[in-house]
Design a protein around this motif. Sequence first.
Motif, PDB file in Angstrom:
ATOM      1  N   GLY A 100       0.786  -1.226   0.000  1.00  0.00           N
ATOM      2  CA  GLY A 100       0.000   0.000   0.000  1.00  0.00           C
ATOM      3  C   GLY A 100       0.822   1.281   0.000  1.00  0.00           C
ATOM      4  O   GLY A 100       0.266   2.370  -0.060  1.00  0.00           O
ATOM      5  N   LEU A 101       2.154   1.163   0.056  1.00  0.00           N
ATOM      6  CA  LEU A 101       2.999   2.358   0.078  1.00  0.00           C
ATOM      7  C   LEU A 101       2.957   3.114  -1.249  1.00  0.00           C
ATOM      8  O   LEU A 101       2.998   4.345  -1.265  1.00  0.00           O
ATOM      9  CB  LEU A 101       4.444   1.984   0.419  1.00  0.00           C
ATOM     10  N   GLY A 102       2.883   2.380  -2.353  1.00  0.00           N
ATOM     11  CA  GLY A 102       2.806   3.034  -3.665  1.00  0.00           C
ATOM     12  C   GLY A 102       1.555   3.889  -3.765  1.00  0.00           C
ATOM     13  O   GLY A 102       1.607   5.031  -4.238  1.00  0.00           O
ATOM     14  N   ALA A 103       0.451   3.359  -3.308  1.00  0.00           N
ATOM     15  CA  ALA A 103      -0.796   4.124  -3.336  1.00  0.00           C
ATOM     16  C   ALA A 103      -0.689   5.353  -2.439  1.00  0.00           C
ATOM     17  O   ALA A 103      -1.163   6.434  -2.806  1.00  0.00           O
ATOM     18  CB  ALA A 103      -1.970   3.248  -2.894  1.00  0.00           C
ATOM     19  N   LEU A 104      -0.052   5.214  -1.290  1.00  0.00           N
ATOM     20  CA  LEU A 104       0.126   6.374  -0.413  1.00  0.00           C
ATOM     21  C   LEU A 104       0.986   7.437  -1.085  1.00  0.00           C
ATOM     22  O   LEU A 104       0.694   8.637  -0.969  1.00  0.00           O
ATOM     23  CB  LEU A 104       0.754   5.943   0.919  1.00  0.00           C
ATOM     24  N   LEU A 105       2.032   7.017  -1.786  1.00  0.00           N
ATOM     25  CA  LEU A 105       2.869   7.979  -2.504  1.00  0.00           C
ATOM     26  C   LEU A 105       2.083   8.675  -3.612  1.00  0.00           C
ATOM     27  O   LEU A 105       2.157   9.896  -3.758  1.00  0.00           O
ATOM     28  CB  LEU A 105       4.121   7.301  -3.071  1.00  0.00           C
ATOM     29  N   VAL A 106       1.326   7.902  -4.393  1.00  0.00           N
ATOM     30  CA  VAL A 106       0.538   8.513  -5.470  1.00  0.00           C
ATOM     31  C   VAL A 106      -0.484   9.481  -4.897  1.00  0.00           C
ATOM     32  O   VAL A 106      -0.660  10.583  -5.403  1.00  0.00           O
ATOM     33  CB  VAL A 106      -0.134   7.437  -6.353  1.00  0.00           C
ATOM     34  N   GLU A 107      -1.147   9.089  -3.822  1.00  0.00           N
ATOM     35  CA  GLU A 107      -2.126   9.983  -3.194  1.00  0.00           C
ATOM     36  C   GLU A 107      -1.458  11.267  -2.702  1.00  0.00           C
ATOM     37  O   GLU A 107      -2.035  12.354  -2.812  1.00  0.00           O
ATOM     38  CB  GLU A 107      -2.848   9.258  -2.064  1.00  0.00           C
ATOM     39  N   ALA A 108      -0.234  11.154  -2.188  1.00  0.00           N
ATOM     40  CA  ALA A 108       0.491  12.347  -1.739  1.00  0.00           C
ATOM     41  C   ALA A 108       0.858  13.240  -2.919  1.00  0.00           C
ATOM     42  O   ALA A 108       0.795  14.470  -2.817  1.00  0.00           O
ATOM     43  CB  ALA A 108       1.735  11.942  -0.954  1.00  0.00           C
ATOM     44  N   VAL A 109       1.226  12.637  -4.050  1.00  0.00           N
ATOM     45  CA  VAL A 109       1.530  13.427  -5.242  1.00  0.00           C
ATOM     46  C   VAL A 109       0.252  14.107  -5.751  1.00  0.00           C
ATOM     47  O   VAL A 109       0.282  15.281  -6.137  1.00  0.00           O
ATOM     48  CB  VAL A 109       2.191  12.565  -6.338  1.00  0.00           C
ATOM     49  N   ILE A 110      -0.850  13.397  -5.743  1.00  0.00           N
ATOM     50  CA  ILE A 110      -2.132  13.991  -6.133  1.00  0.00           C
ATOM     51  C   ILE A 110      -2.440  15.190  -5.232  1.00  0.00           C
ATOM     52  O   ILE A 110      -2.863  16.246  -5.713  1.00  0.00           O
ATOM     53  CB  ILE A 110      -3.266  12.944  -6.088  1.00  0.00           C
ATOM     54  N   ALA A 111      -2.206  15.045  -3.946  1.00  0.00           N
ATOM     55  CA  ALA A 111      -2.438  16.153  -3.016  1.00  0.00           C
ATOM     56  C   ALA A 111      -1.529  17.339  -3.340  1.00  0.00           C
ATOM     57  O   ALA A 111      -1.949  18.498  -3.235  1.00  0.00           O
ATOM     58  CB  ALA A 111      -2.221  15.689  -1.573  1.00  0.00           C
ATOM     59  N   GLU A 112      -0.280  17.066  -3.754  1.00  0.00           N
ATOM     60  CA  GLU A 112       0.628  18.145  -4.167  1.00  0.00           C
ATOM     61  C   GLU A 112       0.019  18.899  -5.352  1.00  0.00           C
ATOM     62  O   GLU A 112       0.027  20.126  -5.388  1.00  0.00           O
ATOM     63  CB  GLU A 112       1.992  17.588  -4.560  1.00  0.00           C
ATOM     64  N   GLY A 113      -0.479  18.145  -6.334  1.00  0.00           N
ATOM     65  CA  GLY A 113      -1.087  18.774  -7.506  1.00  0.00           C
ATOM     66  C   GLY A 113      -2.284  19.624  -7.147  1.00  0.00           C
ATOM     67  O   GLY A 113      -2.446  20.746  -7.638  1.00  0.00           O
ATOM     68  N   LYS A 114      -3.117  19.103  -6.272  1.00  0.00           N
ATOM     69  CA  LYS A 114      -4.292  19.872  -5.843  1.00  0.00           C
ATOM     70  C   LYS A 114      -3.868  21.135  -5.107  1.00  0.00           C
ATOM     71  O   LYS A 114      -4.454  22.209  -5.306  1.00  0.00           O
ATOM     72  CB  LYS A 114      -5.202  19.009  -4.979  1.00  0.00           C
ATOM     73  N   ALA A 115      -2.849  21.027  -4.263  1.00  0.00           N
ATOM     74  CA  ALA A 115      -2.365  22.199  -3.529  1.00  0.00           C
ATOM     75  C   ALA A 115      -1.794  23.249  -4.476  1.00  0.00           C
ATOM     76  O   ALA A 115      -1.890  24.446  -4.214  1.00  0.00           O
ATOM     77  CB  ALA A 115      -1.317  21.778  -2.500  1.00  0.00           C
ATOM     78  N   LEU A 116      -1.214  22.801  -5.572  1.00  0.00           N
ATOM     79  CA  LEU A 116      -0.668  23.713  -6.568  1.00  0.00           C
ATOM     80  C   LEU A 116      -1.756  24.275  -7.488  1.00  0.00           C
ATOM     81  O   LEU A 116      -1.480  25.171  -8.287  1.00  0.00           O
ATOM     82  CB  LEU A 116       0.403  23.007  -7.402  1.00  0.00           C
ATOM     83  N   GLY A 117      -2.940  23.697  -7.435  1.00  0.00           N
ATOM     84  CA  GLY A 117      -4.045  24.180  -8.250  1.00  0.00           C
ATOM     85  C   GLY A 117      -4.035  23.682  -9.683  1.00  0.00           C
ATOM     86  O   GLY A 117      -4.680  24.281 -10.540  1.00  0.00           O
ATOM     87  N   VAL A 118      -3.329  22.575  -9.933  1.00  0.00           N
ATOM     88  CA  VAL A 118      -3.325  22.034 -11.289  1.00  0.00           C
ATOM     89  C   VAL A 118      -4.472  21.042 -11.444  1.00  0.00           C
ATOM     90  O   VAL A 118      -4.941  20.459 -10.470  1.00  0.00           O
ATOM     91  CB  VAL A 118      -1.967  21.375 -11.655  1.00  0.00           C
ATOM     92  N   ALA A 119      -4.923  20.878 -12.671  1.00  0.00           N
ATOM     93  CA  ALA A 119      -6.098  20.051 -12.927  1.00  0.00           C
ATOM     94  C   ALA A 119      -5.760  18.641 -13.402  1.00  0.00           C
ATOM     95  O   ALA A 119      -6.651  17.811 -13.525  1.00  0.00           O
ATOM     96  CB  ALA A 119      -6.983  20.731 -13.976  1.00  0.00           C
ATOM     97  N   GLU A 120      -4.485  18.383 -13.674  1.00  0.00           N
ATOM     98  CA  GLU A 120      -4.130  17.093 -14.257  1.00  0.00           C
ATOM     99  C   GLU A 120      -2.737  16.679 -13.808  1.00  0.00           C
ATOM    100  O   GLU A 120      -1.878  17.515 -13.538  1.00  0.00           O
ATOM    101  CB  GLU A 120      -4.165  17.203 -15.782  1.00  0.00           C
ATOM    102  N   MET A 121      -2.536  15.359 -13.775  1.00  0.00           N
ATOM    103  CA  MET A 121      -1.235  14.776 -13.487  1.00  0.00           C
ATOM    104  C   MET A 121      -0.897  13.851 -14.647  1.00  0.00           C
ATOM    105  O   MET A 121      -1.778  13.161 -15.173  1.00  0.00           O
ATOM    106  CB  MET A 121      -1.315  13.988 -12.175  1.00  0.00           C
ATOM    107  N   GLN A 122       0.356  13.855 -15.059  1.00  0.00           N
ATOM    108  CA  GLN A 122       0.815  12.979 -16.143  1.00  0.00           C
ATOM    109  C   GLN A 122       2.073  12.261 -15.696  1.00  0.00           C
ATOM    110  O   GLN A 122       2.825  12.754 -14.850  1.00  0.00           O
ATOM    111  CB  GLN A 122       1.116  13.786 -17.407  1.00  0.00           C
ATOM    112  N   TRP A 123       2.328  11.087 -16.298  1.00  0.00           N
ATOM    113  CA  TRP A 123       3.544  10.342 -16.020  1.00  0.00           C
ATOM    114  C   TRP A 123       3.767   9.308 -17.101  1.00  0.00           C
ATOM    115  O   TRP A 123       2.903   9.079 -17.946  1.00  0.00           O
ATOM    116  CB  TRP A 123       3.501   9.693 -14.640  1.00  0.00           C
ATOM    117  N   ASN A 124       4.927   8.674 -17.054  1.00  0.00           N
ATOM    118  CA  ASN A 124       5.295   7.612 -17.997  1.00  0.00           C
ATOM    119  C   ASN A 124       5.729   6.388 -17.207  1.00  0.00           C
ATOM    120  O   ASN A 124       6.198   6.511 -16.069  1.00  0.00           O
ATOM    121  CB  ASN A 124       6.493   8.044 -18.860  1.00  0.00           C
TER     122      ASN A 124
END
Length: 159
Positions: A100-124
């Motif tokens: 479950g650590l990967g999901a926690l990291l992704v959720e934390a990155v999503i929270a970073e994006g929301k805090a920055l006010g961006v509407a989308e996240m991308q990755w490869n």
Amino acid sequence: MTGPPVIRHAVRTDLADVVALAAEHAAYERAAPPAADLEARLADALSGPHPSRLRCLVAELPGGELAGYATCSTAFDTWQGRDYLQLDCLYLRAEHRGLGLGALLVEAVIAEGKALGVAEMQWNTPDWNAGAIRFYDRFGATRKDKKRFTLALEQGGRG
């Protein structure tokens, strides 16, 4: 020490461990090893003249061991005319996957994006990494079939 793992922003004293994780990550993805001076480069990116350029999150286990990391930064989407969050790296040591650590990291990155006010996240992710693809599918992410290119400019880019 017991308790749940903690997802937090990396601090300067974490960077040697982040560099070790990045080296493992590069080897896992069959890529060239990180730059020899990566720790100094990360320190500069996290606290230098452009501190918002890089965000680095770490998964810390009880006892202080870092099990993994995620890095992200904003980029600009020309077609949408707005910033988005680019997840550059997400890596967990093999013995810590599936917990479950990967999901926690992704959720934390999503929270970073929301805090920055961006509407989308991308990755490869590499097309051979079926486990990562299944993991990202569980988040409801959609795929775009594209090839990622890199061009070294420090050596002139050609030759």
